[in-house]
Enzyme design. Structure first.
Site, PDB file in Angstrom:
ATOM      1  N   TYR A 161      15.221   3.958 -13.877  1.00 26.54           N
ATOM      2  CA  TYR A 161      13.956   3.211 -13.945  1.00 26.54           C
ATOM      3  C   TYR A 161      13.999   2.192 -15.093  1.00 26.54           C
ATOM      4  CZ  TYR A 161       8.934   2.320 -14.414  1.00 26.54           C
ATOM      5  OH  TYR A 161       7.706   1.706 -14.503  1.00 26.54           O
TER       6      TYR A 161
ATOM      7  N   ASP B 199       5.338  -6.405   2.534  1.00 27.43           N
ATOM      8  CA  ASP B 199       6.428  -5.791   1.781  1.00 27.43           C
ATOM      9  C   ASP B 199       7.248  -6.897   1.116  1.00 27.43           C
ATOM     10  OD1 ASP B 199       8.782  -4.515   0.945  1.00 27.43           O
ATOM     11  OD2 ASP B 199       8.708  -3.072   2.599  1.00 27.43           O
TER      12      ASP B 199
ATOM     13  N   ILE C 244       4.638  23.450 -17.858  1.00 27.85           N
ATOM     14  CA  ILE C 244       4.827  22.208 -18.620  1.00 27.85           C
ATOM     15  C   ILE C 244       6.321  21.886 -18.637  1.00 27.85           C
ATOM     16  CG2 ILE C 244       4.567  21.097 -20.881  1.00 27.85           C
ATOM     17  CD1 ILE C 244       2.180  23.033 -21.368  1.00 27.85           C
TER      18      ILE C 244
ATOM     19  N   LEU D 102       0.816  -1.234   0.000  1.00 30.45           N
ATOM     20  CA  LEU D 102       0.000   0.000   0.000  1.00 30.45           C
ATOM     21  C   LEU D 102       0.845   1.277   0.000  1.00 30.45           C
ATOM     22  CD1 LEU D 102      -2.896  -1.055   2.444  1.00 30.45           C
ATOM     23  CD2 LEU D 102      -2.810  -1.240  -0.058  1.00 30.45           C
TER      24      LEU D 102
END
Length: 317
Positions: free
Chosen positions: A145, A56, A201, A33
């Site tokens: 990532y 976890d 932006i 969560l």
């Protein structure tokens, strides 16, 4: 079949849980969560075919217990924020690579036959071929990532070949829709609520990417999984995205229009030639020909998905 969905209380995960429950599967969700919410799955909490475990995945014992009696794992648990890579690479490592390693180690001694993993278009880096096919090489991520997603893909492949289960890996374009709590549309809506006169932006606004609505994503995952079960490949890769793409400036225009505002656009100029942030892939469109050969195709274009998402987020927040 008994299915475990890691990250099943999150944005994509909860939509997948809805679809699996509607199709009659026994579903267990494992989620800490941190990015997800029980609100996303509250409709199933008391259902006899549904089970929720708060835990976890950095703890191997938690993962091992969650696999009891499971045939299929949809592994969606991850930190979804691309931008965090430059500030906290160790968190991205733990919440993508380490948890995947813990999962695979537990799968070795379990009844799991299939792992379905949600990877990302960021594994391709700045591809020189657009639309980018699954066999594009070399894979050279430009963000941490993208790097941790590629690392997770690689260990999944290695474990599948070594320990005899099958793995299906989806490389996802930008997935949007109801329940999303990060990303460009979410950010624009929040910025305009704070200041309806001006919209900041990131970048130069010409960044152009492909967007897929979460309903099309989940449909694609389940459709291709059925096809994959009949394949005799140990590991297979599929892109899930759209045939078209849309610029950040066009997204800003749609959000403004749907909110009935006419803000001044303020472009930050960005980094490295107009990117929104360090590691932002400026142009991304995946080839989805392979997925289409299975009989799936998106119902909504990138433009339609963006407009629908803006409406969904405005209604829910």
């Amino acid at each position: 079949m008994k299915v475990l969905v890691t990250g099943g209380a999150g944005f994509i995960g909860s939509h997948l849980v809805d679809a699996l429950m509607e199709r009659g599967y026994d579903v267990r969700v494992l989620d800490d969560l941190s990015a997800g919410s029980l609100d996303n799955i509250k409709g199933w909490l008391n259902h006899e075919r549904f089970e929720f475990i708060e835990g976890d995945m950095r703890d191997p014992e938690t993962v091992k217990n969650a696999l009891d009696g499971v045939d299929v794992v949809f592994h969606l648990a991850a930190n979804p924020e691309v931008r965090i890579g430059s500030q906290s690479p160790e968190l991205l490592y733990e919440t993508n690579v380490l948890i995947t390693y813990n999962l695979l180690n537990a799968v070795r001694d379990s009844s799991v036959r299939y792992i379905i993993f949600t990877s990302s278009s960021t594994v391709y880096g700045e591809a020189e071929v657009i639309p980018t096919p699954e066999d594009y090489a070399p894979l050279e991520p430009i963000s941490v990532y993208g790097g941790v997603k590629l690392a997770a893909e690689a260990i999944i492949s290695g474990y599948a070949h070594t320990f005899g289960f099958k793995a299906l890996i989806f490389r996802l374009a930008n997935i949007i829709g109801e329940r999303s709590n990060h990303g460009v549309i979410y950010d624009f809506i929040n910025k305009l609520r704070r200041n309806p006169e001006e919209l900041e932006i990131l970048g130069d606004g010409t960044q152009r990417k492909s967007y897929l609505h979460v309903s099309d994503t989940v449909e694609g995952m389940l459709h291709i999984f059925e096809a994959f079960k009949k394949e005799n490949k140990r590991v297979d890769f599929y892109n899930l995205g759209n045939d078209d793409w849309i610029t950040v400036k066009e997204i800003a225009e749609i959000v403004s229009e749907e909110m009935q505002l006419k803000p001044a656009f303020k472009f930050t100029g960005g980094v490295d030639g107009g990117r929104g942030w360090k590691g932002d892939v400026k142009f991304m469109r995946l080839s989805i020909e392979k997925a289409k050969k299975t009989g799936w195709k998106p119902k909504l274009s990138s433009y339609e998905a963006v407009r629908r998402t803006v409406r969904e987020l405005l209604l829910s927040h």
